[in-house]
Scaffold this motif. Structure first.
Motif, PDB file in Angstrom:
ATOM      1  N   ALA A 239       0.836  -1.206   0.000  1.00 11.33           N
ATOM      2  CA  ALA A 239       0.000   0.000   0.000  1.00 11.33           C
ATOM      3  C   ALA A 239       0.867   1.251   0.000  1.00 11.33           C
ATOM      4  CB  ALA A 239      -0.945  -0.017   1.192  1.00 11.33           C
ATOM      5  N   SER A 240       1.949   1.201   0.749  1.00 13.37           N
ATOM      6  CA  SER A 240       2.874   2.328   0.774  1.00 13.37           C
ATOM      7  C   SER A 240       3.523   2.542  -0.589  1.00 13.37           C
ATOM      8  CB  SER A 240       3.944   2.085   1.846  1.00 13.37           C
ATOM      9  OG  SER A 240       4.859   3.145   1.885  1.00 13.37           O
ATOM     10  N   ALA A 241       3.811   1.436  -1.291  1.00 19.41           N
ATOM     11  CA  ALA A 241       4.436   1.540  -2.624  1.00 19.41           C
ATOM     12  C   ALA A 241       3.555   2.315  -3.598  1.00 19.41           C
ATOM     13  CB  ALA A 241       4.733   0.146  -3.173  1.00 19.41           C
ATOM     14  N   LEU A 242       2.241   2.162  -3.472  1.00 22.22           N
ATOM     15  CA  LEU A 242       1.333   2.877  -4.374  1.00 22.22           C
ATOM     16  C   LEU A 242       1.496   4.389  -4.255  1.00 22.22           C
ATOM     17  CD1 LEU A 242      -1.936   0.796  -3.986  1.00 22.22           C
ATOM     18  CD2 LEU A 242      -0.384   0.846  -5.957  1.00 22.22           C
ATOM     19  N   ASN A 243       1.862   4.839  -3.069  1.00 23.31           N
ATOM     20  CA  ASN A 243       2.025   6.267  -2.814  1.00 23.31           C
ATOM     21  C   ASN A 243       3.475   6.710  -2.988  1.00 23.31           C
ATOM     22  OD1 ASN A 243       0.715   8.690  -2.239  1.00 23.31           O
ATOM     23  ND2 ASN A 243       1.213   8.566  -0.076  1.00 23.31           N
ATOM     24  N   SER A 244       4.334   5.812  -3.481  1.00 21.54           N
ATOM     25  CA  SER A 244       5.754   6.117  -3.696  1.00 21.54           C
ATOM     26  C   SER A 244       6.003   6.465  -5.160  1.00 21.54           C
ATOM     27  CB  SER A 244       6.614   4.905  -3.324  1.00 21.54           C
ATOM     28  OG  SER A 244       6.486   4.595  -1.960  1.00 21.54           O
ATOM     29  N   ASN A 245       7.028   7.255  -5.377  1.00 11.92           N
ATOM     30  CA  ASN A 245       7.422   7.606  -6.740  1.00 11.92           C
ATOM     31  C   ASN A 245       8.445   6.599  -7.234  1.00 11.92           C
ATOM     32  OD1 ASN A 245       6.447  10.077  -5.416  1.00 11.92           O
ATOM     33  ND2 ASN A 245       6.890  11.004  -7.382  1.00 11.92           N
ATOM     34  N   PRO A 246       8.186   5.970  -8.374  1.00  4.24           N
ATOM     35  CA  PRO A 246       9.237   5.152  -8.976  1.00  4.24           C
ATOM     36  C   PRO A 246      10.470   6.016  -9.253  1.00  4.24           C
ATOM     37  CG  PRO A 246       7.135   4.675  -9.997  1.00  4.24           C
ATOM     38  CD  PRO A 246       6.938   5.896  -9.125  1.00  4.24           C
ATOM     39  N   LYS A 247      11.617   5.374  -9.358  1.00  4.70           N
ATOM     40  CA  LYS A 247      12.866   6.088  -9.604  1.00  4.70           C
ATOM     41  C   LYS A 247      12.723   6.973 -10.843  1.00  4.70           C
ATOM     42  CE  LYS A 247      17.772   5.319 -10.400  1.00  4.70           C
ATOM     43  NZ  LYS A 247      18.824   4.301 -10.590  1.00  4.70           N
ATOM     44  N   ASP A 248      13.165   8.209 -10.701  1.00  9.22           N
ATOM     45  CA  ASP A 248      13.161   9.191 -11.797  1.00  9.22           C
ATOM     46  C   ASP A 248      11.764   9.505 -12.331  1.00  9.22           C
ATOM     47  OD1 ASP A 248      15.972   9.263 -11.639  1.00  9.22           O
ATOM     48  OD2 ASP A 248      16.159   7.603 -13.047  1.00  9.22           O
ATOM     49  N   SER A 249      10.744   9.347 -11.494  1.00  6.71           N
ATOM     50  CA  SER A 249       9.380   9.663 -11.906  1.00  6.71           C
ATOM     51  C   SER A 249       8.799  10.729 -10.986  1.00  6.71           C
ATOM     52  CB  SER A 249       8.501   8.411 -11.849  1.00  6.71           C
ATOM     53  OG  SER A 249       7.157   8.741 -12.126  1.00  6.71           O
ATOM     54  N   GLU A 250       8.055  11.643 -11.561  1.00  8.13           N
ATOM     55  CA  GLU A 250       7.377  12.653 -10.752  1.00  8.13           C
ATOM     56  C   GLU A 250       6.030  12.155 -10.264  1.00  8.13           C
ATOM     57  OE1 GLU A 250       7.298  16.530 -12.534  1.00  8.13           O
ATOM     58  OE2 GLU A 250       9.385  16.372 -13.172  1.00  8.13           O
ATOM     59  N   ASN A 251       5.509  11.119 -10.897  1.00 12.69           N
ATOM     60  CA  ASN A 251       4.224  10.543 -10.503  1.00 12.69           C
ATOM     61  C   ASN A 251       4.430   9.399  -9.518  1.00 12.69           C
ATOM     62  OD1 ASN A 251       2.804  12.214 -12.255  1.00 12.69           O
ATOM     63  ND2 ASN A 251       2.842  10.723 -13.903  1.00 12.69           N
ATOM     64  N   THR A 252       3.415   9.146  -8.711  1.00  9.55           N
ATOM     65  CA  THR A 252       3.457   7.983  -7.832  1.00  9.55           C
ATOM     66  C   THR A 252       3.170   6.723  -8.651  1.00  9.55           C
ATOM     67  OG1 THR A 252       1.099   8.092  -7.313  1.00  9.55           O
ATOM     68  CG2 THR A 252       2.615   9.331  -5.860  1.00  9.55           C
ATOM     69  N   LEU A 253       3.446   5.579  -8.057  1.00 11.73           N
ATOM     70  CA  LEU A 253       3.137   4.317  -8.716  1.00 11.73           C
ATOM     71  C   LEU A 253       1.645   4.250  -9.029  1.00 11.73           C
ATOM     72  CD1 LEU A 253       3.950   1.490  -9.694  1.00 11.73           C
ATOM     73  CD2 LEU A 253       3.641   0.679  -7.341  1.00 11.73           C
ATOM     74  N   PHE A 254       0.803   4.683  -8.084  1.00 13.60           N
ATOM     75  CA  PHE A 254      -0.646   4.691  -8.301  1.00 13.60           C
ATOM     76  C   PHE A 254      -1.010   5.533  -9.520  1.00 13.60           C
ATOM     77  CE2 PHE A 254      -4.768   6.717  -7.804  1.00 13.60           C
ATOM     78  CZ  PHE A 254      -5.598   5.634  -7.612  1.00 13.60           C
ATOM     79  N   GLU A 255      -0.449   6.740  -9.607  1.00 17.99           N
ATOM     80  CA  GLU A 255      -0.751   7.627 -10.739  1.00 17.99           C
ATOM     81  C   GLU A 255      -0.314   7.002 -12.061  1.00 17.99           C
ATOM     82  OE1 GLU A 255      -0.406  11.905  -8.388  1.00 17.99           O
ATOM     83  OE2 GLU A 255       1.396  10.926  -9.133  1.00 17.99           O
ATOM     84  N   ASN A 256       0.862   6.364 -12.059  1.00 13.03           N
ATOM     85  CA  ASN A 256       1.335   5.696 -13.275  1.00 13.03           C
ATOM     86  C   ASN A 256       0.411   4.550 -13.663  1.00 13.03           C
ATOM     87  OD1 ASN A 256       3.542   7.412 -13.458  1.00 13.03           O
ATOM     88  ND2 ASN A 256       4.963   5.969 -12.517  1.00 13.03           N
ATOM     89  N   MET A 257      -0.040   3.780 -12.681  1.00 14.67           N
ATOM     90  CA  MET A 257      -0.936   2.662 -12.955  1.00 14.67           C
ATOM     91  C   MET A 257      -2.275   3.147 -13.471  1.00 14.67           C
ATOM     92  SD  MET A 257      -0.005   0.238  -9.706  1.00 14.67           S
ATOM     93  CE  MET A 257      -1.275  -0.967 -10.050  1.00 14.67           C
ATOM     94  N   LYS A 258      -2.757   4.232 -12.883  1.00 15.06           N
ATOM     95  CA  LYS A 258      -4.044   4.770 -13.322  1.00 15.06           C
ATOM     96  C   LYS A 258      -3.953   5.284 -14.754  1.00 15.06           C
ATOM     97  CE  LYS A 258      -7.862   7.495 -11.665  1.00 15.06           C
ATOM     98  NZ  LYS A 258      -8.411   8.318 -10.614  1.00 15.06           N
ATOM     99  N   GLU A 259      -2.869   5.980 -15.066  1.00 21.46           N
ATOM    100  CA  GLU A 259      -2.670   6.499 -16.422  1.00 21.46           C
ATOM    101  C   GLU A 259      -2.554   5.380 -17.454  1.00 21.46           C
ATOM    102  OE1 GLU A 259       0.619   9.220 -16.610  1.00 21.46           O
ATOM    103  OE2 GLU A 259      -0.308  10.599 -15.186  1.00 21.46           O
TER     104      GLU A 259
END
Length: 193
Positions: free
Chosen positions: A150-170
């Motif tokens: 759950a914490s990972a979803l709110n984390s930014n992947p390396k070199d990304s401005e979006n969170t993992l959740f935002e990337n998955m949603k997109e």
């Protein structure tokens, strides 16, 4: 609460349902490496892709139900074996191993960005974990997997401005149109006892 968030997003199924139809998470159980990799692949929203794929691994000790998940994780550099031909799937996963899996999923590289047997150092630094995991961690449970995931979803992947959740949603991998507010709860919310 972390398990419920993941379940609401379609990323965590649990082990079945109770008489009222509520998911059973078995949070007090120590997960195996097979269960941990399965959770990781589902966390990334890649469960369906894993099941539909045709994966080859060198491992001779992976249960049939887990082969798609291990295959996906191995093919995408998220998990490796305990030897050239064994995955160690029935071994209990350690905190360092699961954190390593998640850090790799976030784009960090073992041996470059972090040391696998001390993966918690980077995960603490980026806010994925809160300092509770270290070389003295003896007990690692399904509840820990849910919290870190759950914490990972709110984390930014390396070199990304979006969170993992935002990337998955997109990218459309989430099974429902979930609100970011669902996963934006502070990390301490997930880590409270």
């Amino acid at each position: 609460n972390a398990a419920d968030v993941l379940n609401a997003l379609g990323l965590f199924d649990g082990t079945g349902t109770d008489e009222n139809g509520n998911p059973i998470y078995a949070l007090e159980k120590a997960p195996t490496r097979l269960e941990a990799v399965t959770m990781l692949v589902r966390l990334l929203g890649k469960g369906d892709e894993a099941v539909k794929g045709n994966w080859n691994t060198p491992f001779t000790d992976v249960a049939n139900w887990a082969k798609p998940y291990v295959g996906y994780a191995y093919a995408n550099g998220l998990a490796s074996g305990t030897s050239k031909t064994t995955f160690g799937g029935n071994d209990k996963v350690t905190a360092a191993q699961y954190i390593t899996f998640v850090l790799r999923a976030l784009g960090y590289e073992s041996g470059v960005d972090f040391t696998g047997n001390k993966a918690w150092e980077l995960s603490d630094e980026i806010g994925l974990t809160d300092g509770r995991y270290n070389e003295n961690t003896k007990s690692f449970l399904h509840s820990d997997i849910a919290i870190i995931s759950a914490s990972a979803l709110n984390s930014n992947p390396k070199d990304s401005e979006n969170t993992l959740f935002e990337n998955m949603k997109e990218s459309g991998v989430l099974k429902q149109d979930a609100s970011m507010e669902l996963v934006k709860k502070p990390l301490k919310f997930y880590y409270c006892n």
